[in-house]
Scaffold this motif. Sequence first.
Motif, PDB file in Angstrom:
ATOM      1  N   LEU A 168       0.833  -1.297  -0.298  1.00  0.00           N
ATOM      2  CA  LEU A 168      -0.525  -0.205   0.377  1.00  0.00           C
ATOM      3  C   LEU A 168       0.970   0.650   0.357  1.00  0.00           C
ATOM      4  N   GLY A 169       2.541   1.093  -0.413  1.00  0.00           N
ATOM      5  CA  GLY A 169       3.094   1.873   0.040  1.00  0.00           C
ATOM      6  C   GLY A 169       3.471   2.848   1.403  1.00  0.00           C
ATOM      7  N   HIS A 170       2.997   1.534   2.766  1.00  0.00           N
ATOM      8  CA  HIS A 170       3.546   2.902   4.101  1.00  0.00           C
ATOM      9  C   HIS A 170       5.105   1.741   3.982  1.00  0.00           C
ATOM     10  N   THR A 171       5.439   2.170   3.552  1.00  0.00           N
ATOM     11  CA  THR A 171       6.958   0.908   3.514  1.00  0.00           C
ATOM     12  C   THR A 171       7.244   1.693   5.167  1.00  0.00           C
ATOM     13  N   GLN A 172       7.378   2.695   5.933  1.00  0.00           N
ATOM     14  CA  GLN A 172       7.501   3.285   7.408  1.00  0.00           C
ATOM     15  C   GLN A 172       6.984   2.397   8.180  1.00  0.00           C
ATOM     16  N   VAL A 173       5.960   1.512   8.034  1.00  0.00           N
ATOM     17  CA  VAL A 173       5.247   0.959   8.837  1.00  0.00           C
ATOM     18  C   VAL A 173       5.960  -0.089  10.184  1.00  0.00           C
ATOM     19  N   ILE A 174       6.529  -0.988   8.737  1.00  0.00           N
ATOM     20  CA  ILE A 174       7.516  -2.286   9.315  1.00  0.00           C
ATOM     21  C   ILE A 174       9.034  -1.500   9.957  1.00  0.00           C
ATOM     22  N   MET A 175       8.845  -0.841   9.049  1.00  0.00           N
ATOM     23  CA  MET A 175      10.638  -0.470   9.613  1.00  0.00           C
ATOM     24  C   MET A 175      10.776   0.378  10.938  1.00  0.00           C
ATOM     25  N   ALA A 176       9.142   1.134  11.579  1.00  0.00           N
ATOM     26  CA  ALA A 176       9.024   1.212  12.600  1.00  0.00           C
ATOM     27  C   ALA A 176       9.621   0.146  14.275  1.00  0.00           C
ATOM     28  N   PHE A 177       8.256  -0.852  13.292  1.00  0.00           N
ATOM     29  CA  PHE A 177       8.694  -2.039  14.178  1.00  0.00           C
ATOM     30  C   PHE A 177       9.443  -2.911  14.112  1.00  0.00           C
ATOM     31  N   SER A 178      10.178  -3.275  12.994  1.00  0.00           N
ATOM     32  CA  SER A 178      11.536  -3.824  13.283  1.00  0.00           C
ATOM     33  C   SER A 178      12.445  -2.801  13.720  1.00  0.00           C
ATOM     34  N   VAL A 179      12.301  -2.028  14.006  1.00  0.00           N
ATOM     35  CA  VAL A 179      13.518  -1.031  14.752  1.00  0.00           C
ATOM     36  C   VAL A 179      13.210  -1.319  16.459  1.00  0.00           C
ATOM     37  N   LEU A 180      11.722  -1.880  16.455  1.00  0.00           N
ATOM     38  CA  LEU A 180      11.702  -0.895  17.744  1.00  0.00           C
ATOM     39  C   LEU A 180      12.144  -2.747  18.222  1.00  0.00           C
ATOM     40  N   SER A 181      11.950  -4.096  17.377  1.00  0.00           N
ATOM     41  CA  SER A 181      11.979  -5.005  17.887  1.00  0.00           C
ATOM     42  C   SER A 181      13.941  -5.305  18.336  1.00  0.00           C
ATOM     43  N   THR A 182      13.974  -4.313  17.507  1.00  0.00           N
ATOM     44  CA  THR A 182      16.296  -4.586  17.994  1.00  0.00           C
ATOM     45  C   THR A 182      15.597  -3.693  19.162  1.00  0.00           C
ATOM     46  N   GLY A 216       7.765 -10.949  19.482  1.00  0.00           N
ATOM     47  CA  GLY A 216       6.449 -11.021  19.612  1.00  0.00           C
ATOM     48  C   GLY A 216       5.648  -9.952  19.615  1.00  0.00           C
ATOM     49  N   VAL A 217       6.271  -9.198  20.748  1.00  0.00           N
ATOM     50  CA  VAL A 217       6.013  -7.777  21.029  1.00  0.00           C
ATOM     51  C   VAL A 217       5.527  -6.903  20.211  1.00  0.00           C
ATOM     52  N   ALA A 218       6.884  -7.040  19.139  1.00  0.00           N
ATOM     53  CA  ALA A 218       6.111  -6.612  18.361  1.00  0.00           C
ATOM     54  C   ALA A 218       5.491  -6.532  17.052  1.00  0.00           C
ATOM     55  N   ALA A 219       4.981  -7.637  16.941  1.00  0.00           N
ATOM     56  CA  ALA A 219       4.186  -8.447  16.830  1.00  0.00           C
ATOM     57  C   ALA A 219       2.979  -8.335  16.093  1.00  0.00           C
ATOM     58  N   ILE A 220       2.598  -8.548  18.024  1.00  0.00           N
ATOM     59  CA  ILE A 220       1.546  -7.891  18.994  1.00  0.00           C
ATOM     60  C   ILE A 220       1.457  -6.135  18.953  1.00  0.00           C
ATOM     61  N   ALA A 221       2.283  -5.223  18.387  1.00  0.00           N
ATOM     62  CA  ALA A 221       2.480  -4.307  18.543  1.00  0.00           C
ATOM     63  C   ALA A 221       1.455  -3.341  17.145  1.00  0.00           C
ATOM     64  N   LEU A 222       1.856  -4.148  16.019  1.00  0.00           N
ATOM     65  CA  LEU A 222       2.254  -4.171  15.147  1.00  0.00           C
ATOM     66  C   LEU A 222       0.396  -4.060  14.759  1.00  0.00           C
ATOM     67  N   LEU A 223      -0.152  -5.867  15.169  1.00  0.00           N
ATOM     68  CA  LEU A 223      -1.629  -5.793  14.934  1.00  0.00           C
ATOM     69  C   LEU A 223      -2.236  -5.093  15.686  1.00  0.00           C
ATOM     70  N   ILE A 224      -1.773  -4.127  16.763  1.00  0.00           N
ATOM     71  CA  ILE A 224      -2.668  -3.327  17.227  1.00  0.00           C
ATOM     72  C   ILE A 224      -2.598  -2.045  16.279  1.00  0.00           C
ATOM     73  N   TYR A 225      -1.571  -1.464  16.226  1.00  0.00           N
ATOM     74  CA  TYR A 225      -1.419  -1.031  15.490  1.00  0.00           C
ATOM     75  C   TYR A 225      -3.174  -0.838  13.949  1.00  0.00           C
ATOM     76  N   LEU A 226      -2.501  -1.924  13.484  1.00  0.00           N
ATOM     77  CA  LEU A 226      -2.486  -2.356  12.131  1.00  0.00           C
ATOM     78  C   LEU A 226      -4.788  -1.967  12.653  1.00  0.00           C
ATOM     79  N   ASN A 227      -4.837  -2.711  12.986  1.00  0.00           N
ATOM     80  CA  ASN A 227      -6.423  -1.902  13.868  1.00  0.00           C
ATOM     81  C   ASN A 227      -7.106  -1.039  14.477  1.00  0.00           C
ATOM     82  N   ARG A 228      -5.865   0.286  14.443  1.00  0.00           N
ATOM     83  CA  ARG A 228      -6.157   1.599  15.463  1.00  0.00           C
ATOM     84  C   ARG A 228      -5.954   2.319  14.530  1.00  0.00           C
ATOM     85  N   SER A 229      -4.882   2.271  13.492  1.00  0.00           N
ATOM     86  CA  SER A 229      -4.594   3.376  12.584  1.00  0.00           C
ATOM     87  C   SER A 229      -6.191   3.244  11.567  1.00  0.00           C
ATOM     88  N   THR A 230      -6.351   4.631  10.806  1.00  0.00           N
ATOM     89  CA  THR A 230      -7.053   5.818   9.967  1.00  0.00           C
ATOM     90  C   THR A 230      -6.421   4.783   8.862  1.00  0.00           C
TER      91      THR A 230
END
Length: 272
Positions: A168-182, A216-230
């Motif tokens: 969808l062109g939102h490449t910064q999303v996975i970047m943010a949660f990958s950095v969170l995991s690290t 695991g924490v990064a994956a859960i955070a990503l699911l929450i973001y996708l559920n709540r993001s406009t």
Amino acid sequence: MDENHQPIPEARQPLLQRTLSEWKTLSLLGAPILIAQLAQMANGVIDTVMAGHASAEDLAAVGIGSSLWMPLFLMFMGLLQAMQPIISGYRGSGELDRIMPVTWQGLYIAAGAAVIMITLLTQVHPVLALLEMDSHTAGITQGYLNAFSWGVPALLLMTALRGLTDGLGHTQVIMAFSVLSTLLNLPLNYIFIYGKLGLPAMGGVGCGWATSLSNGVAAIALLIYLNRSTSYRRFHLIADWCRPHLADIGYILRIGVPIGFTIFVEASMFSV
């Protein structure tokens, strides 16, 4: 630039200006992808470096363990990369109703890949025997991979959902949660390796638990973001659930398997 990060064409735009505009678009899309890749690979490097401060055996065990899981992960990551152009194509053609069905087929592929990867990583005794490792170091390697395997489903879940966000062109999303995991992996490694906060010192095995927990924490955070993001209001994993569809799964695999196999061969050459 429109809302999908695509350059808006201008009449009689000079070649240099058009080229610079395309480079800017590529940078906006590509830089987050590069950072996400580096962040995902950094976990293995961090594990190896921090284990080295525990003992030489832990350093060797985690280094070999990382060399075993990384090519497998890169293979399945390459396989799931087929989702990105497919979803991007549906977005470009305005067929938004076809995006979530493809996403679910990718999640089913990721689930199957997780089973394969966990099975292989928890049964590496023959490989360790061929390497003629001493029993103590081999035990640490197997313990590290056993612990790491608990985080494999979360790691591949994020990889599959990356097809949705990048497509969808939102490449910064996975970047943010990958950095969170690290970022989470660093303190968790310190706690598990050296036995802080009342936990026993686990050495190299602790690296596996730290990486699993951070994934695991990064994956859960990503699911929450996708559920709540406009931005993803019309894309709901639960509401848009789809059954496995063999034709769609086969379509993804036909594109993804050559990509994954090529990356696996390249990564394995370095690992060996």
